[in-house]
Design a protein around this motif. Structure first.
Motif, mmCIF file in Angstrom:
data_model
loop_
_atom_site.group_PDB
_atom_site.id
_atom_site.type_symbol
_atom_site.label_atom_id
_atom_site.label_comp_id
_atom_site.label_asym_id
_atom_site.label_seq_id
_atom_site.Cartn_x
_atom_site.Cartn_y
_atom_site.Cartn_z
ATOM 1 N N LEU A 1 37.941 9.910 16.274
ATOM 2 C CA LEU A 1 36.514 9.657 16.433
ATOM 3 C C LEU A 1 35.923 9.234 15.099
ATOM 4 O O LEU A 1 36.429 9.581 14.039
ATOM 5 N N ASP A 2 34.812 8.504 15.140
ATOM 6 C CA ASP A 2 34.122 8.099 13.918
ATOM 7 C C ASP A 2 33.465 9.301 13.262
ATOM 8 O O ASP A 2 32.970 10.204 13.939
ATOM 9 N N ASP A 3 33.441 9.302 11.936
ATOM 10 C CA ASP A 3 32.741 10.332 11.186
ATOM 11 C C ASP A 3 31.243 10.055 11.265
ATOM 12 O O ASP A 3 30.819 8.959 11.647
ATOM 13 N N HIS A 4 30.443 11.036 10.913
ATOM 14 C CA HIS A 4 28.990 10.841 10.907
ATOM 15 C C HIS A 4 28.662 9.725 9.916
ATOM 16 O O HIS A 4 29.151 9.737 8.780
ATOM 17 N N PRO B 1 29.070 12.164 6.146
ATOM 18 C CA PRO B 1 30.472 12.355 6.539
ATOM 19 C C PRO B 1 31.023 13.709 6.101
ATOM 20 O O PRO B 1 30.778 14.155 4.986
ATOM 21 N N ARG C 1 35.082 15.756 13.611
ATOM 22 C CA ARG C 1 34.238 14.675 14.141
ATOM 23 C C ARG C 1 33.944 14.989 15.596
ATOM 24 O O ARG C 1 34.825 15.449 16.321
ATOM 25 N N LYS D 1 31.957 13.997 19.490
ATOM 26 C CA LYS D 1 31.361 13.016 20.387
ATOM 27 C C LYS D 1 31.558 13.493 21.820
ATOM 28 O O LYS D 1 32.679 13.856 22.205
ATOM 29 N N ALA E 1 35.434 17.732 19.936
ATOM 30 C CA ALA E 1 35.498 17.787 18.477
ATOM 31 C C ALA E 1 36.941 17.507 18.077
ATOM 32 O O ALA E 1 37.873 18.146 18.564
ATOM 33 N N ILE F 1 29.186 20.871 11.485
ATOM 34 C CA ILE F 1 28.674 19.774 12.296
ATOM 35 C C ILE F 1 28.148 20.348 13.609
ATOM 36 O O ILE F 1 28.586 21.418 14.046
ATOM 37 N N PRO G 1 25.213 17.134 9.737
ATOM 38 C CA PRO G 1 26.467 17.697 9.229
ATOM 39 C C PRO G 1 26.330 17.988 7.737
ATOM 40 O O PRO G 1 25.507 17.371 7.050
ATOM 41 N N TRP H 1 39.503 12.045 3.450
ATOM 42 C CA TRP H 1 38.965 11.884 4.799
ATOM 43 C C TRP H 1 37.478 11.555 4.776
ATOM 44 O O TRP H 1 37.009 10.775 5.596
ATOM 45 N N ARG H 2 36.732 12.133 3.857
ATOM 46 C CA ARG H 2 35.293 11.834 3.771
ATOM 47 C C ARG H 2 35.058 10.401 3.340
ATOM 48 O O ARG H 2 34.140 9.749 3.825
#
Length: 173
Positions: free
Chosen positions: A34-37, A41, A46, A48, A52, A87, A156, A169-170
């Motif tokens: 999934l896309d990060d915020h 981030p 993540r 949606k 999670a 998050i 988040p 990852w961020r």
């Protein structure tokens, strides 16, 4: 006083991932990351649509995992873990399960304390860099704590960041 229930188990991961899912009839783990915020981030978790996506340091093998469901904020374990991120997560049914890479293997978690609604996920990680370096292991190298508590939707945030893997990852978005 916060009431909390914690369960602990060994979690088998593949491709450095596991999934927290809302227990609706057709829920399955996501096929892709999934896309990060976009503006805040947090990298290793993540969310949606009732899912999670949880990232681990170990690519394939067994990690230590604990999950706490609480009726209030149990507090972050800043001494026991190297990385901590938070998050928001919306549950439509008030029950969740943690899936391993194979969706047939699920760990049911305690019912969420206020039923359907918004919750805060606080994901703690320890040993991510060492586990990433090992890549695969039957021995536990990295460990995780997921705290789940009721809280209105909010941005988040990173509570604590010390590992190179969380930083990677961020920045990867």
């Amino acid at each position: 006083m916060t009431k909390a229930r914690t369960i602990s188990f060994d979690l088998h991961v593949a491709y450095s991932q596991a999934y927290l899912i809302d227990l609706i009839d057709d829920a399955m783990g996501p096929g892709d990351l999934l896309d990060d915020h976009p503006t805040h981030p947090v990298g290793i978790i993540r969310v949606k649509d009732g899912i999670a996506f949880l990232v681990t340091g170990l690519h394939t093998g067994t990690v230590g995992f604990s999950a706490t469901v609480a009726d209030g904020d149990p507090g972050a374990d800043t001494d026991g873990y190297e990385d901590i991120v938070e998050i928001s997560f919306k549950s439509t049914v008030g029950r969740v399960s943690l899936l391993e890479w194979s969706p047939e293997v699920a760990h049911d978690l305690p019912d969420l304390t206020t039923g359907p609604g918004w919750y805060r996920l606080r994901y703690h990680a320890r040993g991510m860099d060492e586990a990433r370096e090992a890549d695969t292991s039957a021995e536990i190298i990295d460990s995780y704590l997921l705290q789940i508590r009721p809280q209105d939707e909010s941005q988040p945030r990173v509570v604590k960041s010390t590992s190179k893997l969380l930083a990677m990852w961020r920045s990867a978005g």
